[in-house]
Enzyme design. Structure first.
Site, mmCIF file in Angstrom:
data_model
loop_
_atom_site.group_PDB
_atom_site.id
_atom_site.type_symbol
_atom_site.label_atom_id
_atom_site.label_comp_id
_atom_site.label_asym_id
_atom_site.label_seq_id
_atom_site.Cartn_x
_atom_site.Cartn_y
_atom_site.Cartn_z
ATOM 1 N N LEU A 1 -11.281 28.501 -38.626
ATOM 2 C CA LEU A 1 -10.951 29.364 -37.504
ATOM 3 C C LEU A 1 -11.739 30.648 -37.652
ATOM 4 C CD1 LEU A 1 -9.022 29.895 -35.084
ATOM 5 C CD2 LEU A 1 -7.395 30.819 -36.735
ATOM 6 N N HIS B 1 -13.636 3.253 -33.010
ATOM 7 C CA HIS B 1 -13.458 3.647 -34.405
ATOM 8 C C HIS B 1 -13.296 5.155 -34.588
ATOM 9 C CE1 HIS B 1 -17.796 4.331 -34.368
ATOM 10 N NE2 HIS B 1 -17.709 4.916 -35.540
ATOM 11 N N ASP C 1 -22.416 4.731 -24.623
ATOM 12 C CA ASP C 1 -22.317 4.446 -26.063
ATOM 13 C C ASP C 1 -21.370 5.421 -26.772
ATOM 14 O OD1 ASP C 1 -23.193 2.887 -28.326
ATOM 15 O OD2 ASP C 1 -24.349 4.628 -28.992
ATOM 16 N N GLU D 1 -26.684 12.850 -33.880
ATOM 17 C CA GLU D 1 -27.190 12.025 -34.975
ATOM 18 C C GLU D 1 -28.632 12.436 -35.234
ATOM 19 O OE1 GLU D 1 -24.720 7.827 -35.024
ATOM 20 O OE2 GLU D 1 -26.487 7.944 -33.779
ATOM 21 N N GLY E 1 -18.655 -13.367 -36.397
ATOM 22 C CA GLY E 1 -19.892 -12.587 -36.430
ATOM 23 C C GLY E 1 -20.069 -12.028 -37.836
ATOM 24 N N HIS F 1 -15.925 7.372 -27.383
ATOM 25 C CA HIS F 1 -15.551 8.230 -28.519
ATOM 26 C C HIS F 1 -15.163 9.654 -28.083
ATOM 27 C CE1 HIS F 1 -17.003 4.867 -30.655
ATOM 28 N NE2 HIS F 1 -18.249 5.249 -30.869
ATOM 29 N N ALA G 1 -20.094 -6.255 -39.702
ATOM 30 C CA ALA G 1 -19.262 -6.970 -40.674
ATOM 31 C C ALA G 1 -19.650 -6.545 -42.082
ATOM 32 C CB ALA G 1 -19.429 -8.471 -40.489
ATOM 33 N N LYS G 2 -20.957 -6.505 -42.314
ATOM 34 C CA LYS G 2 -21.421 -6.188 -43.662
ATOM 35 C C LYS G 2 -21.174 -4.724 -44.022
ATOM 36 C CE LYS G 2 -25.382 -8.770 -43.150
ATOM 37 N NZ LYS G 2 -26.722 -9.182 -43.395
HETATM 38 C C1 BG6 Z 1 -21.110 3.583 -32.417
HETATM 39 C C2 BG6 Z 1 -22.330 3.714 -31.554
HETATM 40 O O1 BG6 Z 1 -19.987 3.317 -31.631
HETATM 41 O O2 BG6 Z 1 -20.903 4.789 -33.132
HETATM 42 C C3 BG6 Z 1 -23.533 4.094 -32.372
HETATM 43 O O3 BG6 Z 1 -22.555 2.496 -30.869
HETATM 44 C C4 BG6 Z 1 -23.257 5.298 -33.237
HETATM 45 O O4 BG6 Z 1 -24.650 4.322 -31.537
HETATM 46 C C5 BG6 Z 1 -21.963 5.123 -34.004
HETATM 47 O O5 BG6 Z 1 -24.342 5.456 -34.126
HETATM 48 C C6 BG6 Z 1 -21.572 6.397 -34.736
HETATM 49 O O6 BG6 Z 1 -20.488 6.160 -35.584
HETATM 50 P P1 BG6 Z 1 -20.255 7.048 -36.859
HETATM 51 O O7 BG6 Z 1 -18.921 6.616 -37.359
HETATM 52 O O8 BG6 Z 1 -21.368 6.754 -37.804
HETATM 53 O O9 BG6 Z 1 -20.285 8.466 -36.398
#
Ligand code: BG6
Length: 489
Positions: free
Chosen positions: A385, A179, A236, A217, A12, A241, A18-19
């Site tokens: 804190l 991530h 998502d 965001e 991909g 996360h 990837a980019k």
């Molecule tokens: C991704 C989500 O896992 O994490 C996105 O699919 C989200 O919707 C992104 O924008 C946020 O990652 P980061 O590292 O920019 O906070």
């Protein structure tokens, strides 16, 4: 001397991730001398491209860190010379066999280790895994596959995906990436808790009143509506996360820092969580809004999103862990797109000091008098804190001040991107920051029932204007548990 080779194939390769992330992270690792001596990078995708074209595409994504300016362009050239391209279908064994042939030429008969990074849509995951693993079955080193979420969209589809993947790969070959686990401050969470006496003994219901996990965001789904509409913010962001952060935050002390010991504790805490009640969830969706003459589009203004979509772009939820450490402590999660700021943070609110001598100095608002530990994951990484302090002067007036550890001020080295850490771990076979299949099952078991209920009952999201602080329902939810969202002051 290690004479083995590592080939990293980005499946991909022409996609966004990837980019934006994978190639730059590989370059940063190369720059820092973290990649093995014999390594090759292959891009694999459907579009026709030559090696030179791939290098050109990749070169546009590479940057040098501030402290890396020196000989950076030389390093870039060296890196790009190790990048190659192979065009093929994701479900074609023949095409993967051609790739295998090229990889073998590069490997030159050495012990050959192969890492495949699948950065492709979920519907072609299994086919690609099948082809990649079969084509590498004759290698004499390890083969590992990094997979990106979504890992299904509920318990059943996730279990089916795991089952299919396991036809071709062992669990120890599958690296499920989240991530957020690669972010510096998330990695630091255990250090903060387990190596500081001022925190470790307080990490329980007796001292902690609530924990908040906040993700926001300041932009919408922008071009990703097609993907997003099928998942929504709970799948998502929250189910992965935020829940991963919660598990790391709340787990019992692991036997060691070994990957399996940590993941064992994370699973335990996930399995101790109380089923989420529909009543404890608020969902929202952003609407268009004009600010300073600029029109910010609503979620359903995206052409790839159905007009009548009820998919949440915001959610808040109260979660509970039914174990002796956390009994009764609300873990409040909040995640949203198109809000007023971009932020990810963990806020730990402590209880009142019993019989606080200084209560009267705070007036009637006792909430003002509690300590709060804030771990700001991004942006401007920080740990601070909030403490009560006497305002200097002759009178006795207290205020809340911050003991502040601002990373930018304390550490001069730039913080590596999460993908750098995770890619390096995958190359080194370190699984601590990847999700094991039982963790994934536990995460889906927690969220699947409430997701189904939301969808079956067609619960209408509370609308909020683009760029706002989100639905007011989130405040009522927090208020029900006698807490206030810390990020709103
Ligand atoms: C991704 C989500 O896992 O994490 C996105 O699919 C989200 O919707 C992104 O924008 C946020 O990652 P980061 O590292 O920019 O906070």
């Amino acid at each position: 001397k290690d004479d083995s080779t590592v080939s990293i194939t980005v499946v991909g390769a022409s996609g966004d991730l990837a980019k934006k992330k994978i190639f730059p992270a590989l370059f940063a690792l190369f720059y820092e001398g973290c990649l093995p001596e014999h390594f090759t990078i292959f891009g694999y995708a459907r579009s026709k491209m030559t090696d030179a074209e791939l290098r050109n595409m990749v070169s546009r994504t590479l940057t040098c860190r501030i402290d890396q300016r020196e000989n950076c362009s030389e390093k870039m050239d060296q890196f790009l010379n190790r990048c190659f391209y192979h065009s093929g279908q994701y479900d074609s064994q023949d095409n993967f066999a051609e790739l295998d042939k090229k990889l073998k030429e590069h490997e030159g008969g050495r012990v050959s280790n192969r890492l495949f990074y699948l950065s492709i849509p979920p519907n072609i995951f299994v086919d690609a895994v099948k082809c990649a693993s079969l084509s590498s079955s004759s290698t004499n080193g390890w083969t590992r596959v990094i997979v990106e979420k979504p890992f299904g969209r509920d318990s059943e589809s996730s279990a089916a995906l795991t089952k299919s993947l396991k036809q071709y790969l062992g669990e120890d070959q599958i690296f499920r990436i989240d991530h957020y686990l690669g972010k510096e401050l998330v990695e630091n969470l255990s250090v903060l808790r387990f190596s500081n006496l001022i925190f470790e003994p307080l990490w329980n219901r007796q001292y902690i009143r609530s924990v908040q996990l906040i993700f926001s965001e300041d932009f919408g789904t922008e071009g990703r509506g097609g993907y997003f509409d099928n998942y929504g913010i709970i799948r998502d962001i929250m189910q992965n996360h935020l829940l991963q952060i919660l598990a790391l935050f709340a787990m019992e002390t692991p036997v060691s820092l070994d990957a399996e010991d940590i993941r064992n504790e994370k699973v335990k805490v996930l399995r101790s969580m109380r089923p989420i009640q529909l009543d404890d969830v608020v969902i929202g969706q952003y609407k268009s809004h004009t600010r300073a003459g600029v029109l910010y589009p609503g979620y359903t203004d995206d052409k790839t999103v159905p007009q009548n979509s009820l998919t949440p772009t915001f959610a808040a939820a109260a979660l509970f862990i039914d174990n002796s450490r956390w009994d009764g402590v609300p873990f409040l999660m909040k995640a949203g797109k198109a809000l007023h700021n971009k932020r990810a943070e963990i806020r730990v609110q402590f209880r009142h000091v019993p019989g606080n001598l200084y209560n009267r100095c705070f007036g009637t608002d006792l909430d003002q008098a509690t300590n709060e530990l804030v771990i700001r994951v991004q942006p401007d990484e920080a740990i601070y804190l909030k403490i009560n302090n006497k305002v200097p002067g002759l009178g006795m007036r207290l205020d809340r001040s911050n003991l502040n550890l601002l990373y930018a001020a304390r550490y001069s080295k730039e913080i590596p991107d999460a993908y750098e850490r995770l890619l390096l771990d995958a190359i080194e076979g370190e699984r601590r920051l990847f999700i094991r299949s039982d963790e994934l099952d536990a995460a889906w078991s927690l969220f699947t029932p409430v997701l189904k209920e939301l969808e079956e009952k067609k619960i209408i999201p509370e609308y909020y204007p683009y760029g706002s602080r989100g639905p007011v329902g989130a405040h009522y939810l927090a208020a029900r548990y006698k807490v206030r969202w810390g990020d709103l002051g």
